[in-house]
Write a protein that holds these residues in place. Structure first.
Motif, PDB file in Angstrom:
ATOM      1  N   TYR A  85       0.830  -1.207   0.000  1.00 50.65           N
ATOM      2  CA  TYR A  85       0.000   0.000   0.000  1.00 50.65           C
ATOM      3  C   TYR A  85       0.865   1.259   0.000  1.00 50.65           C
ATOM      4  O   TYR A  85       0.620   2.196  -0.761  1.00 50.65           O
ATOM      5  CB  TYR A  85      -0.914   0.015   1.235  1.00 50.65           C
ATOM      6  CG  TYR A  85      -2.230  -0.699   1.037  1.00 50.65           C
ATOM      7  CD1 TYR A  85      -3.053  -0.406  -0.042  1.00 50.65           C
ATOM      8  CD2 TYR A  85      -2.666  -1.655   1.950  1.00 50.65           C
ATOM      9  CE1 TYR A  85      -4.260  -1.049  -0.218  1.00 50.65           C
ATOM     10  CE2 TYR A  85      -3.873  -2.305   1.778  1.00 50.65           C
ATOM     11  CZ  TYR A  85      -4.671  -2.004   0.697  1.00 50.65           C
ATOM     12  OH  TYR A  85      -5.868  -2.644   0.517  1.00 50.65           O
TER      13      TYR A  85
ATOM     14  N   LEU B 225      -5.662   2.795  -7.707  1.00 49.87           N
ATOM     15  CA  LEU B 225      -6.697   2.727  -6.676  1.00 49.87           C
ATOM     16  C   LEU B 225      -7.536   1.454  -6.831  1.00 49.87           C
ATOM     17  O   LEU B 225      -7.950   0.853  -5.840  1.00 49.87           O
ATOM     18  CB  LEU B 225      -7.589   3.970  -6.734  1.00 49.87           C
ATOM     19  CG  LEU B 225      -6.921   5.276  -6.302  1.00 49.87           C
ATOM     20  CD1 LEU B 225      -7.849   6.461  -6.561  1.00 49.87           C
ATOM     21  CD2 LEU B 225      -6.531   5.239  -4.825  1.00 49.87           C
ATOM     22  N   GLU B 226      -7.776   1.047  -8.069  1.00 46.47           N
ATOM     23  CA  GLU B 226      -8.500  -0.203  -8.289  1.00 46.47           C
ATOM     24  C   GLU B 226      -7.711  -1.383  -7.724  1.00 46.47           C
ATOM     25  O   GLU B 226      -8.295  -2.319  -7.158  1.00 46.47           O
ATOM     26  CB  GLU B 226      -8.753  -0.407  -9.785  1.00 46.47           C
ATOM     27  CG  GLU B 226      -9.799   0.554 -10.361  1.00 46.47           C
ATOM     28  CD  GLU B 226      -9.933   0.429 -11.871  1.00 46.47           C
ATOM     29  OE1 GLU B 226      -9.139  -0.328 -12.472  1.00 46.47           O
ATOM     30  OE2 GLU B 226     -10.812   1.082 -12.449  1.00 46.47           O
TER      31      GLU B 226
ATOM     32  N   LEU C 163      -5.646  -1.172  -5.194  1.00 47.07           N
ATOM     33  CA  LEU C 163      -5.730  -1.061  -3.736  1.00 47.07           C
ATOM     34  C   LEU C 163      -7.039  -1.649  -3.214  1.00 47.07           C
ATOM     35  O   LEU C 163      -7.068  -2.272  -2.151  1.00 47.07           O
ATOM     36  CB  LEU C 163      -5.603   0.407  -3.314  1.00 47.07           C
ATOM     37  CG  LEU C 163      -4.302   1.125  -3.672  1.00 47.07           C
ATOM     38  CD1 LEU C 163      -4.254   2.504  -3.040  1.00 47.07           C
ATOM     39  CD2 LEU C 163      -3.088   0.306  -3.251  1.00 47.07           C
ATOM     40  N   VAL C 164      -8.119  -1.418  -3.961  1.00 48.21           N
ATOM     41  CA  VAL C 164      -9.406  -2.000  -3.564  1.00 48.21           C
ATOM     42  C   VAL C 164      -9.343  -3.520  -3.676  1.00 48.21           C
ATOM     43  O   VAL C 164      -9.743  -4.244  -2.757  1.00 48.21           O
ATOM     44  CB  VAL C 164     -10.548  -1.430  -4.441  1.00 48.21           C
ATOM     45  CG1 VAL C 164     -11.860  -2.156  -4.133  1.00 48.21           C
ATOM     46  CG2 VAL C 164     -10.717   0.069  -4.206  1.00 48.21           C
TER      47      VAL C 164
ATOM     48  N   ILE D 261      -7.528  -5.721  -0.969  1.00 49.96           N
ATOM     49  CA  ILE D 261      -8.197  -6.034   0.292  1.00 49.96           C
ATOM     50  C   ILE D 261      -8.663  -7.493   0.305  1.00 49.96           C
ATOM     51  O   ILE D 261      -8.683  -8.148   1.346  1.00 49.96           O
ATOM     52  CB  ILE D 261      -9.369  -5.059   0.534  1.00 49.96           C
ATOM     53  CG1 ILE D 261      -8.817  -3.646   0.818  1.00 49.96           C
ATOM     54  CG2 ILE D 261     -10.247  -5.525   1.692  1.00 49.96           C
ATOM     55  CD1 ILE D 261      -9.877  -2.589   0.995  1.00 49.96           C
TER      56      ILE D 261
ATOM     57  N   GLN E 270     -13.258   5.840  -6.466  1.00 48.84           N
ATOM     58  CA  GLN E 270     -12.346   4.761  -6.093  1.00 48.84           C
ATOM     59  C   GLN E 270     -11.857   4.905  -4.658  1.00 48.84           C
ATOM     60  O   GLN E 270     -11.705   3.912  -3.940  1.00 48.84           O
ATOM     61  CB  GLN E 270     -11.161   4.708  -7.058  1.00 48.84           C
ATOM     62  CG  GLN E 270     -11.517   4.235  -8.454  1.00 48.84           C
ATOM     63  CD  GLN E 270     -12.064   2.815  -8.464  1.00 48.84           C
ATOM     64  OE1 GLN E 270     -11.660   1.963  -7.678  1.00 48.84           O
ATOM     65  NE2 GLN E 270     -13.003   2.559  -9.369  1.00 48.84           N
TER      66      GLN E 270
ATOM     67  N   TRP F 145     -12.464   2.173  -1.793  1.00 50.42           N
ATOM     68  CA  TRP F 145     -11.377   1.670  -0.947  1.00 50.42           C
ATOM     69  C   TRP F 145     -11.743   1.818   0.521  1.00 50.42           C
ATOM     70  O   TRP F 145     -11.551   0.899   1.319  1.00 50.42           O
ATOM     71  CB  TRP F 145     -10.078   2.413  -1.254  1.00 50.42           C
ATOM     72  CG  TRP F 145      -8.914   1.891  -0.479  1.00 50.42           C
ATOM     73  CD1 TRP F 145      -8.198   0.750  -0.708  1.00 50.42           C
ATOM     74  CD2 TRP F 145      -8.325   2.488   0.694  1.00 50.42           C
ATOM     75  NE1 TRP F 145      -7.208   0.603   0.232  1.00 50.42           N
ATOM     76  CE2 TRP F 145      -7.260   1.643   1.104  1.00 50.42           C
ATOM     77  CE3 TRP F 145      -8.601   3.638   1.425  1.00 50.42           C
ATOM     78  CZ2 TRP F 145      -6.481   1.933   2.209  1.00 50.42           C
ATOM     79  CZ3 TRP F 145      -7.815   3.930   2.531  1.00 50.42           C
ATOM     80  CH2 TRP F 145      -6.767   3.075   2.912  1.00 50.42           C
ATOM     81  N   ARG F 146     -12.301   2.956   0.884  1.00 53.51           N
ATOM     82  CA  ARG F 146     -12.677   3.183   2.287  1.00 53.51           C
ATOM     83  C   ARG F 146     -13.773   2.208   2.721  1.00 53.51           C
ATOM     84  O   ARG F 146     -13.723   1.652   3.824  1.00 53.51           O
ATOM     85  CB  ARG F 146     -13.129   4.634   2.478  1.00 53.51           C
ATOM     86  CG  ARG F 146     -12.004   5.666   2.347  1.00 53.51           C
ATOM     87  CD  ARG F 146     -12.523   7.051   2.659  1.00 53.51           C
ATOM     88  NE  ARG F 146     -11.477   8.058   2.579  1.00 53.51           N
ATOM     89  CZ  ARG F 146     -11.347   8.944   1.597  1.00 53.51           C
ATOM     90  NH1 ARG F 146     -12.226   8.950   0.607  1.00 53.51           N
ATOM     91  NH2 ARG F 146     -10.374   9.826   1.594  1.00 53.51           N
TER      92      ARG F 146
ATOM     93  N   ARG G 153     -14.581  -0.748   1.380  1.00 59.53           N
ATOM     94  CA  ARG G 153     -14.026  -2.104   1.487  1.00 59.53           C
ATOM     95  C   ARG G 153     -13.216  -2.258   2.769  1.00 59.53           C
ATOM     96  O   ARG G 153     -13.234  -3.300   3.430  1.00 59.53           O
ATOM     97  CB  ARG G 153     -13.149  -2.409   0.267  1.00 59.53           C
ATOM     98  CG  ARG G 153     -13.884  -2.756  -0.994  1.00 59.53           C
ATOM     99  CD  ARG G 153     -14.697  -4.050  -0.869  1.00 59.53           C
ATOM    100  NE  ARG G 153     -13.894  -5.194  -0.476  1.00 59.53           N
ATOM    101  CZ  ARG G 153     -13.232  -5.980  -1.305  1.00 59.53           C
ATOM    102  NH1 ARG G 153     -13.270  -5.744  -2.612  1.00 59.53           N
ATOM    103  NH2 ARG G 153     -12.539  -7.013  -0.865  1.00 59.53           N
ATOM    104  N   HIS G 154     -12.501  -1.196   3.122  1.00 62.67           N
ATOM    105  CA  HIS G 154     -11.718  -1.192   4.362  1.00 62.67           C
ATOM    106  C   HIS G 154     -12.646  -1.331   5.569  1.00 62.67           C
ATOM    107  O   HIS G 154     -12.359  -2.068   6.511  1.00 62.67           O
ATOM    108  CB  HIS G 154     -10.910   0.102   4.440  1.00 62.67           C
ATOM    109  CG  HIS G 154      -9.863   0.099   5.504  1.00 62.67           C
ATOM    110  ND1 HIS G 154      -9.167   1.229   5.881  1.00 62.67           N
ATOM    111  CD2 HIS G 154      -9.381  -0.891   6.302  1.00 62.67           C
ATOM    112  CE1 HIS G 154      -8.318   0.929   6.831  1.00 62.67           C
ATOM    113  NE2 HIS G 154      -8.426  -0.351   7.106  1.00 62.67           N
TER     114      HIS G 154
END
Length: 344
Positions: free
Chosen positions: A48, A92-93, A95-96, A99, A271, A275-276, A278-279
């Motif tokens: 990350y 960013l994709e 990073l998602v 997860i 995105q 990400w947030r 999904r987090h």
């Protein structure tokens, strides 16, 4: 130096693999505790941070483009900015999607080493805070001020404050939109039929349903009446007018890339939100309603931050004020010529 005189480049030395591959030191190993998934946890977060570094690299290139007093439509600058934004979105994709790899670690696997991490937390990711700041998230708009700097050491606090003191992409975007001539020319576009904004307002109003009449009041505040323009907005009324014009008449050649740039900024926000969220779900799955290792409220904090940390929301609002292509005011011949590449 002549290329033939350069010393040979060796793969592992070029990539500094001796540093990267020897940079994982599980806390559980230090304590003699068996926690097989801590290695995954470390590598995921190191990855990350490497991606955050690349995103910052791309953002700074885009900011340098828009720091120019004039961004010529005959140069490669807008294309370059668009290409950089596309790369940021692809990162960013990743990073998602990443997860999903971390979610292969079950809650019980995480508990094997979680308590050894306190008070370390993803909340202490300086690079992500700088990404948000350089895009345009201001300190006063951050959720949870009491946590924002409380978990950082002095050096990292200074780094974040330095980033917040720099001109953000939102501010640069506002200046770029203001310099466009479209809203200025609109005052004489339609001649006998009235100016562009009066004609557009009337057509827009005629297309609203009874339940949408409140939209017209907001339209007047944002595009018609300077004295009613809401305070505290990041984009000025002139910038909003030009952004609306770009979205309406995007089919003209000169507006292809400006429209794509605005659309990509919305995708960046989307995105980041994905990400947030999904987090959030990952954290809920891993620790339930427990507090975060850094002392925050865990998933509850992440949810509130996701709802408030929207950076380009003023661009997103413009969709409420669009109309079908067939209803758009017809542009005068001179303006159409100015929006095409075959200008004399």
């Amino acid at each position: 130096m002549d290329k033939k005189q350069r010393p040979p480049v060796y793969y592992s030395e070029y990539l500094q693999l001796d540093k990267i591959l020897e940079a994982q030191f599980p806390e559980s190993a230090k304590e003699g505790i068996k926690a097989d998934d801590e290695m995954l946890f470390i590598i995921i977060h190191q990855t990350y941070e490497l991606w955050f570094k690349q995103i910052l690299h791309e953002i700074n290139i885009i900011r340098d483009i828009f720091k120019q007093p004039n961004v010529s439509d005959n140069s490669a600058d807008i294309f370059n900015a668009v290409s950089r934004l596309k790369r940021i979105i692809k990162i960013l994709e990743i990073l998602v999607a990443q997860i999903s790899v971390l979610e292969t670690m079950t809650p019980l696997d995480f508990l094997d080493f979680r308590d050894l991490l306190r008070p370390a937390s993803g909340f202490q990711s300086i690079q992500f805070k700088i990404v948000e700041a350089l895009l345009g998230l201001e300190y006063e708009n951050r959720f949870g001020h009491e946590y924002y700097l409380s978990q950082l050491n002095e050096a990292d606090i200074n780094r974040v404050k330095s980033a917040e003191g720099q001109i953000s992409l939102v501010v640069l975007l506002n200046g770029w939109l203001e310099r466009m001539p479209f809203a200025h020319k609109s005052e004489y576009w339609l001649g006998e039929n009235g100016n562009f904004w009066d004609v557009y307002r009337a057509t827009y109003a005629s297309g609203l349903s009874p339940n949408e009449q409140a939209n017209l009041e907001v339209f007047d505040q944002l595009f018609i009446n300077p004295d009613q323009y809401p305070a505290g907005r990041r984009l000025s009324q002139l910038a909003m007018k030009n952004a609306l014009f770009i979205m309406l008449y995007r089919d003209y050649p000169l507006l292809h890339l400006p429209f794509e740039l605005l659309d990509l900024l919305l995708e960046v926000d989307e995105q980041l939100s994905m990400w947030r969220y999904r987090h959030i779900h990952m954290v809920q799955r891993a620790i339930g309603k427990r507090v975060g290792t850094g002392g925050s409220s865990g998933a509850a904090y992440l949810k509130s931050a996701a709802e408030s940390h929207v950076i380009f929301k003023e661009i997103a609002e413009i969709s409420s004020f669009l109309m079908p292509r067939g209803d758009l005011p017809k542009l005068p011949e001179q303006l159409v010529a100015d929006l095409c590449f075959n200008r004399s």
